[in-house]
Design a protein around this motif. Structure first.
Motif, PDB file in Angstrom:
ATOM      1  N   LEU B 312       0.831  -1.202   0.000  1.00 12.65           N
ATOM      2  CA  LEU B 312       0.000   0.000   0.000  1.00 12.65           C
ATOM      3  C   LEU B 312       0.869   1.258   0.000  1.00 12.65           C
ATOM      4  O   LEU B 312       0.632   2.199  -0.753  1.00 12.65           O
ATOM      5  CB  LEU B 312      -0.915  -0.015   1.230  1.00 12.65           C
ATOM      6  N   ILE B 313       1.894   1.234   0.847  1.00 13.95           N
ATOM      7  CA  ILE B 313       2.751   2.423   0.976  1.00 13.95           C
ATOM      8  C   ILE B 313       3.454   2.722  -0.335  1.00 13.95           C
ATOM      9  O   ILE B 313       3.591   3.879  -0.728  1.00 13.95           O
ATOM     10  CB  ILE B 313       3.789   2.188   2.093  1.00 13.95           C
ATOM     11  N   VAL B 314       3.881   1.673  -1.015  1.00 11.16           N
ATOM     12  CA  VAL B 314       4.581   1.863  -2.284  1.00 11.16           C
ATOM     13  C   VAL B 314       3.727   2.717  -3.220  1.00 11.16           C
ATOM     14  O   VAL B 314       4.212   3.628  -3.883  1.00 11.16           O
ATOM     15  CB  VAL B 314       4.896   0.492  -2.923  1.00 11.16           C
ATOM     16  N   GLY B 315       2.413   2.402  -3.234  1.00 12.85           N
ATOM     17  CA  GLY B 315       1.480   3.297  -3.922  1.00 12.85           C
ATOM     18  C   GLY B 315       1.517   3.246  -5.434  1.00 12.85           C
ATOM     19  O   GLY B 315       0.809   3.990  -6.083  1.00 12.85           O
ATOM     20  N   THR B 316       2.352   2.365  -6.008  1.00 13.62           N
ATOM     21  CA  THR B 316       2.353   2.270  -7.462  1.00 13.62           C
ATOM     22  C   THR B 316       1.371   1.182  -7.882  1.00 13.62           C
ATOM     23  O   THR B 316       0.900   0.404  -7.058  1.00 13.62           O
ATOM     24  CB  THR B 316       3.745   1.890  -7.975  1.00 13.62           C
ATOM     25  N   ARG B 317       1.095   1.135  -9.182  1.00 12.51           N
ATOM     26  CA  ARG B 317       0.212   0.103  -9.705  1.00 12.51           C
ATOM     27  C   ARG B 317       0.766  -1.278  -9.405  1.00 12.51           C
ATOM     28  O   ARG B 317       0.038  -2.194  -9.031  1.00 12.51           O
ATOM     29  CB  ARG B 317       0.066   0.264 -11.216  1.00 12.51           C
TER      30      ARG B 317
END
Lengths: 689, 478
Positions: B312-317
């Motif tokens: 989630l934190i990474v936030g990329t697709r």
């Protein structure tokens, strides 16, 4: 369809591995043979379809699924049939089938359980070998590469209650590991350089580059792959495992350690021919290592007394030839020799197996002799094999070996040619020494019967042999039974005729196999649409390959023909000379051999002890590693540093856990309080920022 | 109108099957036992079929339910969770004398809540879905009314759950106060246009929503209910909670934080970074000293919440797709492990202490092998599902520059192997023999375990297809 080729042996493996112990020998053996036969059938059909395509478009791709996909890295599980792979498939499944059939008789003294284990390994080997051959990218090839290594280990150590067998298995595994490491590094480097592992894609990328005349990335990649190949294909410096691998059952030696697996290194170079042609420095290394191995192994073969060891060194030596061919850019010639060699070497191994079988496990040629009359089928087929490997005209070995020597000379490597020709002499000598010691002269085996029992514990294990099995206790010897004789005869026929697909231009042939294999060694043709007859790519023209392509297109020039014929006559003379020497020393005047050995005892000892290479490795590599491992790595680093760190971490984790779990008291109030504090911290974190 | 109903079709089907289950129990004759589980199985398979049929159409129902590929993918995960739970249940229900009608109906209602959570595009509906789900699970936790432990667990869970709902609702209210809407796309639109530094109140609202989600996924420090509730609940309910509830909560967490609050990624990421690190470390470290297998698995699920947070934190697709994949991999492995614990229990003996597994290899070689596979998958061994999941999450983290998160994740994974292997060592290498009975297991449980096993190997050996589905499902999300 391509996937079916390795699938059938794999199914055979699964069945024999899971329920083999409950099956009778006839069922498990028959099943394994059937799997190979069906696989061979599919391979033939696939090959037929390949032949139906126009020469330039002979590629059948079949992607099963994407195995790994991660960002830029794609590894589809793709099989690819092209002329090179097609030829190999036929060799693996066809000769593999014959050896499976042979094995049903050879291994009949095993218990049902062991019998099924043997055939499950053998089927698994075939499946992996076919994956290796059909793989369209380096990774899929590597699956097969590792898989055949595993099976080789399992089969060398098949009689695992014998110390020497398990040792040999381990030796093979460890030595191969060294090569595999280099292969993996090479694979990573190839991916880093080309962004793909697909053979055709790499070839297309490389074809655009100029040949790398100074040391660079192409040379490094190819050299790393070649180190991998020296492990699998038993070349200097990693050849030492192959002679020891003869501890395995003889059919295994024939299939894995002569006809198929050990040629994987040669095949791999053929697969990457475009890449190798662009790294002339590596090519030189390959050629020199190849001829050096051929010569070294040939000299060792002269002095060995164990029939299988002679054949093992002969295999190493012939593999050296193939690498010589690869190294001078004569890829097709190398593969041609691989193909003919598979016939006659499998034949001779199976023949030696028949001898060993008849003598209840005796492998020492000093305790044989005069078997010609007792074992006529074995003798005559073996003789054909020996004539073929010696290079007597008209048999398959003559065409392929001559092609290699001619290409070597024609590409300007005259020193290598001299050494190669010298090896040919040695080959003829040690092969006929083997024949004379085993099949001619006075029988020396009766008295050795007790020793034979001990020498081969597997046969010993089936203690009923003397009673129920009608080989008779030291009395009349029996030639190979049907299931062994038929493969011998078929392979003998193959050893004669297999060469006729490659009759050179100089003898009025058209060298069809080279023309056929050519597209596999050229960059993918989509850039230059097929214009019949002209396929000289600029990229390849610098290697011997280019010269060859031209020769194909325009027909051999007159000078070439003259040269080729001269060389051919020379090597025929050499072969006959070798046979003559052997006849003189070991047949006509047996005392000469002993006198010779006594005259130069150091030389004899040196050869008998295989140039002391094992001892050299032991002293310079094994012992130092062992010592530094024991003292430095084990007692110092492992016990001190690593165990200390592990135990320390464990202690730390347990300690902190003991503290943290106190918070988990079971009281809801404390939980709610923690929750609240957490929320406050989250909000505070935002507001303070 | 038709589109509205199409969009909620999977949810509707499961709701109907839940109602049918309840009614069927009410009307069944006293001595007879209707095949209640069958209704659930049919409903869930129907919902799965509906989800597959809706794939790619991106229908919206009533303005607040969105059947996009994302929610459909989550549907498939929670349906699988529900289906496996029901397959494992008959034996346990018999043994524990749990009223089957209530049990199955509540399980199905919980699945409805989960599906709705993944599909909701309005914070209020999301809250309702959360409550539907939570109420069902509270009751399931305490369904063995006679047992003191079960009741205690349910009560604790309920109290703290209510507490967290309050925070969540407060977050919703604050968001409404600032934006003037509870629709996710409107929140996103409003936040996107204001290009100055975010308002303090927005951050508080976001923090409160995060707390609500963090509770449901049992992230540190909002995890304290989890070990107690997990241990006290019937083992299968624990498995259901640890996988289904977590999957649904993560789906909503992803949707809200990566659509509505995506523009504030730089603000919320550091906070969640700390939460994730704390969760990974605490979950593994405390897990090491547990002597109860269920409690150990509870801490393991805390630790896995930490790994999922990384995605989630990474936030990329790629990170989102990795999270979805991980949810699936984690769900089958965890459910399998809990199921093995559950089917080994007897009326007198719960078979949940670590030493109960001693020598299981001899008495029940098949179950021991299954347990080994599930535990190794949780520990992240190739070629199993858990390995590929971890690999995708950590490689997504590294690609996006969150190297330290990946390092913490890998290190804690290594520590976690210790407690997974402890059970394996007990089963295979212990000289002692646990003198506990090992009951026979039902055919449906065998079927469920086989399915889970196949899934673990499938996702581990051929992950490409699933990861591609996950990637397409996050593509059209916002």
């Amino acid at each position: 369809m391509l996937a079916l080729i390795p699938l059938f042996p794999f199914i055979g493996f699964i069945i024999n591995a899971l329920i083999g112990r409950r099956l009778s020998k006839a069922t498990s053996g028959g099943l394994a043979c059937l799997a190979m036969l069906v696989s061979f059938g599919v391979a033939v059909v696939a090959f037929w379809r390949l032949l139906g395509l126009p020469a330039e478009a002979r590629v059948i791709d079949e992607t099963l699924f994407t195995w790994i996909a991660s960002g830029r890295f794609q590894a589809p599980l793709t099989f690819r049939l092209d002329p090179l792979a097609g030829l190999m498939c036929l060799v693996v499944t066809g000769i593999g089938f014959l050896i499976h059939v042979y094995s049903t008789a050879y291994m009949h003294e095993e218990t049902d359980h062991e019998y099924a284990r043997y055939f499950s390994y053998l089927n698994l080997f075939a499946a992996f070998m076919l994956v290796l051959v059909l793989g369209a990218n380096l990774l899929v090839m590597f699956i097969g590469w590792e898989g055949v290594g595993l099976c080789s280990y399992l089969l060398i150590g098949y009689w695992f209650d014998k110390q020497s067998a398990t040792d040999a298995g381990k030796k093979a595994f460890v030595v191969n590991r060294v090569g595999d490491m280099a292969f993996i590094v090479g694979m990573c480097l190839a991916f880093a350089s080309f962004g793909t592992l697909d053979f055709r894609a790499i070839a297309a990328a490389v074809a655009a580059l100029p040949p790398e005349v100074t040391w660079g990335v192409l040379s490094t990649i190819t050299l790393l792959f070649f180190i991998g190949a020296t492990g699998k294909s038993a070349q200097i410096p990693l050849y030492i495992w192959l002679p020891d691998a003869m501890e395995g059952p003889t059919p295994v030696s024939a299939l894995i350690h002569a006809a198929t697996m050990v040629t994987a290194g040669v095949y791999m170079i053929g697969r990457n021919a475009v890449l190798y042609s662009h790294a002339p420095l590596t090519m030189e290394v390959v050629a020199v290592i190849g001829v050096a191995t051929a010569l070294l192994a040939g000299t060792i073969g002269l002095a060995q007394n164990d029939i299988k060891r002679v054949l093992a060194y002969s295999t190493v030596s012939q593999l050296g030839y193939m690498f010589l061919a690869m190294g001078v850019g004569a890829f097709a010639a190398g593969i041609f020799h691989l193909y003919t060699h598979a016939f006659f070497k499998a034949l001779m191994f199976l023949g030696s197996g028949a001898v060993i079988h008849a003598l209840h496990g005796e492998q020492d040629m000093r305790k044989m002799g005069g078997l010609r009359r007792a074992l006529p089928i074995t003798y005559w087929t073996f003789l054909i094999g020996a004539l073929a490997i010696a290079g007597v005209p008209g048999l398959s070995g003559f065409f392929s070996k001559d092609e290699i020597l001619f290409r070597t000379f024609a590409s300007g490597h005259s020193v290598l040619w001299v050494l190669g020709t010298a090896t040919a002499l040695l080959t003829a000598v040690y092969m006929f020494r083997l024949i004379y010691l085993t099949f001619h002269g006075k029988p020396r085996y009766e008295g050795a019967y007790e020793g034979a029992q001990e020498a081969h514990r597997a046969h010993d294990r089936a203690a009923h042999a003397q009673g129920t099995h009608n080989h008779g206790g030291g009395g009349v010897l029996h030639d190979a039974p049907m299931a062994m004789a038929i493969p011998l005869v078929l392979l003998a026929i193959g050893s004669v005729v297999a060469g006729y697909v490659g009759v050179p231009h100089a003898l009025g042939g058209s060298n069809r196999i080279e023309t056929f294999l050519e597209p596999s060694f050229s960059p993918p043709a989509h850039t230059a649409p097929a214009v019949a007859g002209t396929h000289a790519e600029p990229g390849v023209a610098l290697s011997g390959e280019g010269a060859h392509a031209e020769a194909d297109a325009h027909g051999a020039t007159h000078a070439d023909t003259a040269l080729e014929l001269t060389l051919m006559v020379t090597s025929v003379a050499i072969a006959l000379m070798g046979i003559g020497i052997a006849t003189l020393v070991w047949l006509k005047r047996p005392h000469v051999a002993a006198a010779l050995a006594a005259r130069v005892p150091w030389m004899h000892r040196l050869l008998l002890n295989k140039w002391y290479v094992d001892e050299l490795y032991d002293a310079t590599i094994v012992q130092p590693i062992k010592n530094s491992s024991t003292v430095g790595l084990w007692k110092g680093v492992d016990v001190g540093v690593i165990d200390g760190a592990v135990n320390g971490t464990g202690w730390l984790v347990r300690g902190s856990a003991a503290g943290l779990r106190l918070a988990q008291s079971g009281s809801v109030r404390i939980y709610a309080a923690a929750f609240f504090v957490g929320t406050v911290l989250v909000i505070a974190f935002y507001l303070v920022r | 109108m038709l589109t509205d109903f199409q969009a909620i079709m999977p949810i509707l089907i499961v709701t109907l099957s839940a109602i049918v289950t309840m009614v069927a129990e009410a009307f069944q004759p006293k001595q007879e036992r209707a095949p209640l589980a069958g209704f659930g199985v049919i409903g869930l398979i129907g919902a799965a079929a509906a989800s597959v049929l809706l794939w790619g159409y991106d229908k919206t129902g009533f303005g607040v339910v969105r059947a996009d590929n994302f929610s459909l993918f989550v549907n498939l995960i929670v349906i699988a969770v529900g289906l496996l739970t029901i397959l494992f249940s008959p034996q346990v229900i018999e043994r524990e004398r749990i009223p089957p009608g209530e049990y199955y109906a509540l399980t199905l209602f919980a699945v409805v809540g989960m599906m709705l959570m993944a599909a909701a595009t309005d914070l209020l509906l999301l809250f309702l879905a959360l409550e539907v789900l939570s109420l069902a699970v509270y009751v399931l936790t305490g369904i063995r009314r006679a047992q003191f432990q079960s009741a205690e667990a349910a009560f604790k869970y309920f109290l703290l759950g209510a507490f967290s709902s309050a925070f969540f609702l407060y977050g919703v209210a604050l968001t409404y106060a600032i934006v003037g809407s509870t629709r996710l796309e409107e929140i996103a639109a409003t936040l996107a246009v204001s290009d100055q530094a975010p308002d303090g109140l927005v951050l508080v609202a976001m923090g409160l929503l995060a707390v609500g989600f963090a509770f449901k996924i049992s992230a540190v420090p909002f995890h304290m209910w989890a070990p107690d509730a997990y241990q006290g609940a019937p083992t299968l309910v624990t498995g259901f909670m640890a996988t289904g509830v977590k999957a649904a909560a993560f789906a909503a967490f992803l949707r809200v934080f990566l659509s509505s609050f995506h523009t504030l990624h730089d603000s919320w990421a550091p906070m969640l970074w700390l939460v994730a690190v704390a969760t990974m470390i605490l979950g593994t470290v405390v897990g090491v000293v547990q002597a109860n297998a269920k409690r150990m698995l509870a801490y393991s699920s805390v630790a896995h919440a930490g790994y999922l947070l990384v995605g989630l934190i990474v936030g990329t697709r790629v990170g989102e797709a990795a999270t979805l994949f991980y949810l699936a991999a984690y769900a089958v492995s965890t459910l399998g492990a809990f199921a093995v614990v559950a089917v080994l229990a007897t009326e007198e003996h719960p078979h949940d202490r670590v030493q109960d597994f001693a020598g299981l290899w001899e008495s029940r070689p098949g179950l021991a092998a299954l347990m080994t596979v599930f535990l190794l998958s949780l520990g992240g061994f190739p070629p199993l599902a858990g390995f590929v999941g971890k690999w995708y999450i950590f490689s997504a983290a590294i690609d996006a520059g969150y190297v330290w998160l990946a390092i913490v994740g890998v290190l804690t994974s290594v520590i976690s192997v210790f407690f997974y292997l402890r059970i394996v060592v007990m089963m295979y290498m212990s000289d002692e023999r646990a003198l506990v009975p090992t009951p026979a297991i039902t055919r449906s449980a065998v079927a469920g375990l086989t399915l889970a096993l196949v899934a673990v190997f499938y996702l581990g050996l051929l992950p490409t297809h699933a990861i591609e589905l996950a990637l397409t499902s996050v593509q059209g999300m916002f």
